[in-house]
Design a protein around this motif. Structure first.
Motif, PDB file in Angstrom:
ATOM      1  N   PRO A  20       0.450  -0.894   0.242  1.00  0.00           N
ATOM      2  CA  PRO A  20       0.050   0.214  -0.110  1.00  0.00           C
ATOM      3  C   PRO A  20       0.717   1.396  -0.469  1.00  0.00           C
ATOM      4  O   PRO A  20       0.903   2.106  -0.867  1.00  0.00           O
ATOM      5  CB  PRO A  20      -0.859  -0.354   1.276  1.00  0.00           C
ATOM      6  CG  PRO A  20      -0.421  -1.434   1.269  1.00  0.00           C
ATOM      7  CD  PRO A  20       0.714  -2.177   0.608  1.00  0.00           C
ATOM      8  N   LEU A  23       2.261   1.970  -3.464  1.00  0.00           N
ATOM      9  CA  LEU A  23       1.545   2.322  -4.389  1.00  0.00           C
ATOM     10  C   LEU A  23       1.470   3.837  -3.949  1.00  0.00           C
ATOM     11  O   LEU A  23       1.305   4.922  -5.139  1.00  0.00           O
ATOM     12  CB  LEU A  23       0.182   1.262  -4.084  1.00  0.00           C
ATOM     13  CG  LEU A  23      -0.107  -0.237  -3.961  1.00  0.00           C
ATOM     14  CD1 LEU A  23      -1.287  -0.904  -4.459  1.00  0.00           C
ATOM     15  CD2 LEU A  23       0.343  -0.409  -6.188  1.00  0.00           C
ATOM     16  N   TYR A  51      -8.675   3.720  -0.764  1.00  0.00           N
ATOM     17  CA  TYR A  51      -7.937   2.917   0.019  1.00  0.00           C
ATOM     18  C   TYR A  51      -6.899   3.383   0.141  1.00  0.00           C
ATOM     19  O   TYR A  51      -6.273   3.068   1.081  1.00  0.00           O
ATOM     20  CB  TYR A  51      -8.408   2.509  -1.887  1.00  0.00           C
ATOM     21  CG  TYR A  51      -9.001   1.492  -2.577  1.00  0.00           C
ATOM     22  CD1 TYR A  51     -10.510   0.826  -2.507  1.00  0.00           C
ATOM     23  CD2 TYR A  51      -8.920   1.801  -4.093  1.00  0.00           C
ATOM     24  CE1 TYR A  51     -10.458   0.553  -2.129  1.00  0.00           C
ATOM     25  CE2 TYR A  51     -10.559   1.012  -4.552  1.00  0.00           C
ATOM     26  CZ  TYR A  51     -11.067  -0.169  -4.208  1.00  0.00           C
ATOM     27  OH  TYR A  51     -11.997  -0.171  -5.074  1.00  0.00           O
ATOM     28  N   TYR A  56      -5.620   0.288   1.561  1.00  0.00           N
ATOM     29  CA  TYR A  56      -5.873  -0.653   0.868  1.00  0.00           C
ATOM     30  C   TYR A  56      -7.077  -2.000   1.602  1.00  0.00           C
ATOM     31  O   TYR A  56      -6.521  -2.439   0.671  1.00  0.00           O
ATOM     32  CB  TYR A  56      -5.217  -1.027  -0.641  1.00  0.00           C
ATOM     33  CG  TYR A  56      -4.523  -0.072  -1.321  1.00  0.00           C
ATOM     34  CD1 TYR A  56      -5.212  -0.140  -2.677  1.00  0.00           C
ATOM     35  CD2 TYR A  56      -4.061   1.056  -1.371  1.00  0.00           C
ATOM     36  CE1 TYR A  56      -5.497   1.122  -3.607  1.00  0.00           C
ATOM     37  CE2 TYR A  56      -3.496   2.111  -2.641  1.00  0.00           C
ATOM     38  CZ  TYR A  56      -4.190   1.689  -3.218  1.00  0.00           C
ATOM     39  OH  TYR A  56      -4.253   2.737  -4.300  1.00  0.00           O
ATOM     40  N   TRP A  61      -7.778  -7.857  -4.766  1.00  0.00           N
ATOM     41  CA  TRP A  61      -6.310  -8.007  -5.202  1.00  0.00           C
ATOM     42  C   TRP A  61      -6.240  -7.289  -6.456  1.00  0.00           C
ATOM     43  O   TRP A  61      -5.645  -7.348  -7.611  1.00  0.00           O
ATOM     44  CB  TRP A  61      -6.385  -9.095  -5.382  1.00  0.00           C
ATOM     45  CG  TRP A  61      -5.600  -9.866  -4.056  1.00  0.00           C
ATOM     46  CD1 TRP A  61      -5.644 -10.679  -2.910  1.00  0.00           C
ATOM     47  CD2 TRP A  61      -3.890  -9.071  -3.392  1.00  0.00           C
ATOM     48  NE1 TRP A  61      -4.339 -10.815  -2.253  1.00  0.00           N
ATOM     49  CE2 TRP A  61      -3.931  -9.691  -2.531  1.00  0.00           C
ATOM     50  CE3 TRP A  61      -3.027  -9.000  -4.263  1.00  0.00           C
ATOM     51  CZ2 TRP A  61      -2.554  -9.956  -2.216  1.00  0.00           C
ATOM     52  CZ3 TRP A  61      -2.063  -8.428  -3.941  1.00  0.00           C
ATOM     53  CH2 TRP A  61      -1.196  -9.293  -2.348  1.00  0.00           C
ATOM     54  N   ILE A  64      -6.296  -4.253  -6.679  1.00  0.00           N
ATOM     55  CA  ILE A  64      -4.778  -3.453  -6.763  1.00  0.00           C
ATOM     56  C   ILE A  64      -4.495  -3.613  -7.839  1.00  0.00           C
ATOM     57  O   ILE A  64      -3.261  -2.676  -8.142  1.00  0.00           O
ATOM     58  CB  ILE A  64      -4.152  -4.496  -5.294  1.00  0.00           C
ATOM     59  CG1 ILE A  64      -4.613  -3.913  -3.766  1.00  0.00           C
ATOM     60  CG2 ILE A  64      -2.978  -4.272  -5.187  1.00  0.00           C
ATOM     61  CD1 ILE A  64      -4.927  -4.648  -2.758  1.00  0.00           C
TER      62      ILE A  64
END
Length: 93
Positions: A20, A23, A51, A56, A61, A64
């Protein structure tokens, strides 16, 4: 962080738990707004806000992976030094 032939940045991570944060940092490094990321994925900007606010936790998945693709990155997880095995047992009466 490395750039491959296709222009995709490779980010090395020690664990899934770091994902997370990676990202979010990648989005910010690319100067991409939450609105733009949401647009690329085809969801509402509030979903990206949620998120990121919850690391997140509520994202599937699949979602993501959508984020990873939209950010044009490849995530490589460092191999575990120790093998982990999970067992499942069940009794039927």
């Amino acid at each position: 962080e490395q750039l491959n032939k296709e222009g995709i940045k490779t980010i090395n991570s020690k664990s899934v738990e770091e994902l997370p944060e990676l990202l979010i940092k990648t989005r910010l490094a690319r100067k991409m707004s939450q609105t733009k990321l949401a647009e690329l994925i085809g969801i509402e900007p509030q979903a990206i806000q949620r998120y990121e606010a919850t690391n997140y936790e509520s994202a599937s998945w699949t979602r993501i992976m959508d984020v990873i693709i939209a950010l044009n990155v490849e995530i490589k997880l460092k191999k575990l030094k120790k093998k982990i095995s999970v067992g499942l047992s069940c009794c039927v009466t």
